[in-house]
Design a protein around this motif. Structure first.
Motif, PDB file in Angstrom:
ATOM      1  N   ALA A 266       1.686  -0.147   2.487  1.00 50.11           N
ATOM      2  CA  ALA A 266       1.731   0.578   0.837  1.00 50.11           C
ATOM      3  C   ALA A 266       0.406   1.016   1.099  1.00 50.11           C
ATOM      4  CB  ALA A 266       2.524  -0.685   0.701  1.00 50.11           C
ATOM      5  N   LEU A 267      -0.588  -0.359   1.544  1.00 46.53           N
ATOM      6  CA  LEU A 267      -1.584   0.194   0.486  1.00 46.53           C
ATOM      7  C   LEU A 267      -2.711   1.261   1.248  1.00 46.53           C
ATOM      8  CD1 LEU A 267      -3.928  -3.523   1.422  1.00 46.53           C
ATOM      9  CD2 LEU A 267      -3.910  -2.214  -0.630  1.00 46.53           C
ATOM     10  N   SER A 268      -1.763   1.756   2.391  1.00 46.82           N
ATOM     11  CA  SER A 268      -2.730   3.066   2.529  1.00 46.82           C
ATOM     12  C   SER A 268      -1.834   4.185   1.925  1.00 46.82           C
ATOM     13  CB  SER A 268      -2.042   3.179   4.748  1.00 46.82           C
ATOM     14  OG  SER A 268      -2.698   2.064   5.543  1.00 46.82           O
ATOM     15  N   CYS A 269      -0.402   3.760   2.167  1.00 44.15           N
ATOM     16  CA  CYS A 269      -0.026   5.070   1.133  1.00 44.15           C
ATOM     17  C   CYS A 269      -0.699   5.713   0.095  1.00 44.15           C
ATOM     18  CB  CYS A 269       1.342   4.883   1.098  1.00 44.15           C
ATOM     19  SG  CYS A 269       2.664   5.348   2.522  1.00 44.15           S
ATOM     20  N   ARG A 270      -1.156   4.397  -0.880  1.00 38.09           N
ATOM     21  CA  ARG A 270      -1.725   4.755  -2.289  1.00 38.09           C
ATOM     22  C   ARG A 270      -2.695   4.604  -2.198  1.00 38.09           C
ATOM     23  NH1 ARG A 270       1.327  -1.193  -3.179  1.00 38.09           N
ATOM     24  NH2 ARG A 270       3.248  -0.988  -3.854  1.00 38.09           N
ATOM     25  N   THR A 271      -3.801   4.890  -1.281  1.00 38.28           N
ATOM     26  CA  THR A 271      -4.765   5.038  -0.884  1.00 38.28           C
ATOM     27  C   THR A 271      -5.095   6.381  -0.539  1.00 38.28           C
ATOM     28  OG1 THR A 271      -5.773   2.641  -0.356  1.00 38.28           O
ATOM     29  CG2 THR A 271      -7.242   5.015   0.586  1.00 38.28           C
ATOM     30  N   PHE A 272      -4.632   7.189   0.222  1.00 38.42           N
ATOM     31  CA  PHE A 272      -4.402   8.138   0.371  1.00 38.42           C
ATOM     32  C   PHE A 272      -3.634   9.255  -0.545  1.00 38.42           C
ATOM     33  CE2 PHE A 272      -6.191   5.964   4.053  1.00 38.42           C
ATOM     34  CZ  PHE A 272      -7.095   6.513   3.937  1.00 38.42           C
ATOM     35  N   GLY A 273      -3.051   8.923  -1.555  1.00 38.76           N
ATOM     36  CA  GLY A 273      -2.420   9.433  -1.940  1.00 38.76           C
ATOM     37  C   GLY A 273      -0.800   9.972  -2.265  1.00 38.76           C
ATOM     38  N   ALA A 274       0.101   8.839  -1.292  1.00 37.25           N
ATOM     39  CA  ALA A 274       1.326   9.523  -0.687  1.00 37.25           C
ATOM     40  C   ALA A 274       2.006   8.051  -1.515  1.00 37.25           C
ATOM     41  CB  ALA A 274       1.250   9.604   0.301  1.00 37.25           C
ATOM     42  N   PRO A 275       1.975   7.570  -2.986  1.00 34.19           N
ATOM     43  CA  PRO A 275       2.634   6.505  -2.876  1.00 34.19           C
ATOM     44  C   PRO A 275       4.470   6.700  -2.682  1.00 34.19           C
ATOM     45  CG  PRO A 275       1.922   6.994  -4.821  1.00 34.19           C
ATOM     46  CD  PRO A 275       0.990   7.798  -3.908  1.00 34.19           C
ATOM     47  N   HIS A 276       4.964   7.992  -2.704  1.00 29.11           N
ATOM     48  CA  HIS A 276       6.387   8.171  -3.080  1.00 29.11           C
ATOM     49  C   HIS A 276       6.894   8.005  -1.235  1.00 29.11           C
ATOM     50  CE1 HIS A 276       4.298  12.154  -1.049  1.00 29.11           C
ATOM     51  NE2 HIS A 276       5.106  12.381  -0.151  1.00 29.11           N
TER      52      HIS A 276
END
Length: 407
Positions: A266-276
């Motif tokens: 989850a942290l990675s997805c948000r950091t790299f612009g892919a929260p979807h």
């Protein structure tokens, strides 16, 4: 005139170690003890010394020429010569053993016995002696007498068969992990046996093999086979089951990324612009992302896309202290790493021919610090001092023993 060894400070101050070893596994074991304060006396044959004295790279020229490879595994030791094939040499060893706490050797099993100074003989001279024997295959078992090298340990311990890529032949691990693993287990064994000898007055043999030591590094391979019948093979940079957890390309090289559990993903997805992606039902749990086909089709391309346009340094900055992401560094980058410097992991040692920068010790003690900046001895450099101090031999006696080939 020989150089005075660096002061012996540290938790092992007062421990006297006789080092009758060559190459890496044995010398590294005794050097760790020296770093921690033990007095280590390296014993070499006067005309057939440790042959890594001739291993590159070298510092200096002429009489000042010295092997940096040898220096890296023999710092902070005193050096004497002694010929175990000579009766007087054997008698000298027995007298030294009577004063010692530990002896480390890495001959093939049976060699010390053929010299007449095996464990049982030396134990009679000093019942509290801790005798560490490092070998390819151990002191017992049907393969005990086989010659052993680092590659022998990697091959027979299972590690070689597991390293490399699945579509190619297995690849040797790119460092002497067979030697070094035996070093570390032998050092642990010595410290345990010394503690027991201090408590009871009785020493013992510490028997460590490269094959055993490598086998103990194979992570889940043994239980994977004994429980499920699966034989571990090369996986490249992949983990046996954890995903994502491996090497990924970036703009100027590669990074390790290990954002595999739900929190880190989850942290990675948000950091790299892919929260979807967190709402995607096919990959919204760790268990789903572990499935090889799902990982290859859905996860791996996403991560490669995240990293493609950034350098290693930029990605490390983005990950910060929250996401497990770090550069895959070459040795130049490691040696020049400010964190490595802060940890005192590159130490400089001055030699007559120049300075040698070598790795320090990973063992950081809060009160009795390891001492890592002493140099390695020249062949027989401390004969006069050691034989006079420990055995009371004067210059005339040493000259006579030298002329007869005993030292």
């Amino acid at each position: 005139m020989s150089a005075t060894p660096a002061p012996r400070r540290g938790p092992l101050d007062g421990l006297l170690v006789l080092d009758i070893t060559r190459v890496v596994a044995g010398p590294y074991c005794s050097m760790i003890l020296a770093d921690l304060g033990a007095r280590v006396i390296k014993i070499e044959h006067p005309s057939d010394p440790d042959y890594v004295r001739d291993f590159p790279p070298f510092v200096g020229t002429g009489d000042d020429r010295f092997s940096a490879f040898f220096a890296q595994y023999n710092r902070r030791k005193e050096g004497i010569t002694l010929n175990l094939k000579h009766e007087t040499g054997r008698d000298l060893l027995k007298q030294l053993v009577a004063r010692a706490d530990v002896l480390v050797e890495n001959f093939r099993p049976g060699t010390m016995e053929r010299f007449g100074v095996g464990y049982e003989t030396l134990r009679a001279e000093n019942p509290r002696l801790v005798y560490a024997a490092i070998s390819g295959f151990g002191q017992t078992g049907p393969n005990a007498l086989k010659p052993g090298f680092d590659n022998s340990g990697q091959a027979t311990g299972g590690l070689w068969s597991m390293n490399g890529y699945p579509d190619r032949p297995p690849v040797r691990v790119g460092t002497i992990v067979g030697d070094v693993s035996a070093t570390l287990f032998a050092t642990i064994g010595v410290l345990a046996a010394v503690r027991e000898a201090e408590r009871t007055g009785l020493g013992q043999m510490v028997d460590v093999s490269q094959q055993d030591s490598v086998l103990a590094l194979t992570e889940n391979a043994v239980v994977k086979y004994t429980v499920d019948g699966d034989i571990a093979g090369p996986l490249g940079n992949a983990h046996p089951f954890v995903r994502p957890y491996g090497q990924f390309p970036c703009k100027d090289g590669h990074v390790f990324f290990g954002g595999y559990n739900d929190k880190l993903w989850a942290l990675s997805c948000r950091t790299f612009g892919a929260p979807h992606l967190l709402e995607d039902p096919e990959i919204d749990t760790m268990a789903k992302r572990f499935v090889p086909e799902v990982y290859t089709r859905r996860i791996e391309p996403v991560i490669e896309d995240w990293f493609r346009e950034y350098t290693k340094a930029e990605l490390e900055a983005m990950a910060g202290d929250d996401i497990p992401l770090c550069a895959v560094k070459n040795i130049r980058e490691v040696v020049e790493d400010p964190h490595i410097a802060a940890r005192d992991m590159i130490v400089d040692v001055e030699y007559p021919g120049g300075r040698v920068d070598m790795f320090g010790t990973p063992i950081k003690l809060s009160r009795t610090h390891a001492q890592t900046r002493g140099r390695a001895p020249r062949l027989g450099e401390h004969n006069a001092e050691v034989y006079a101090e420990l055995l009371g031999l004067d210059a005339d006696a040493l000259r006579a023993m030298t002329s007869m080939g005993a030292i």
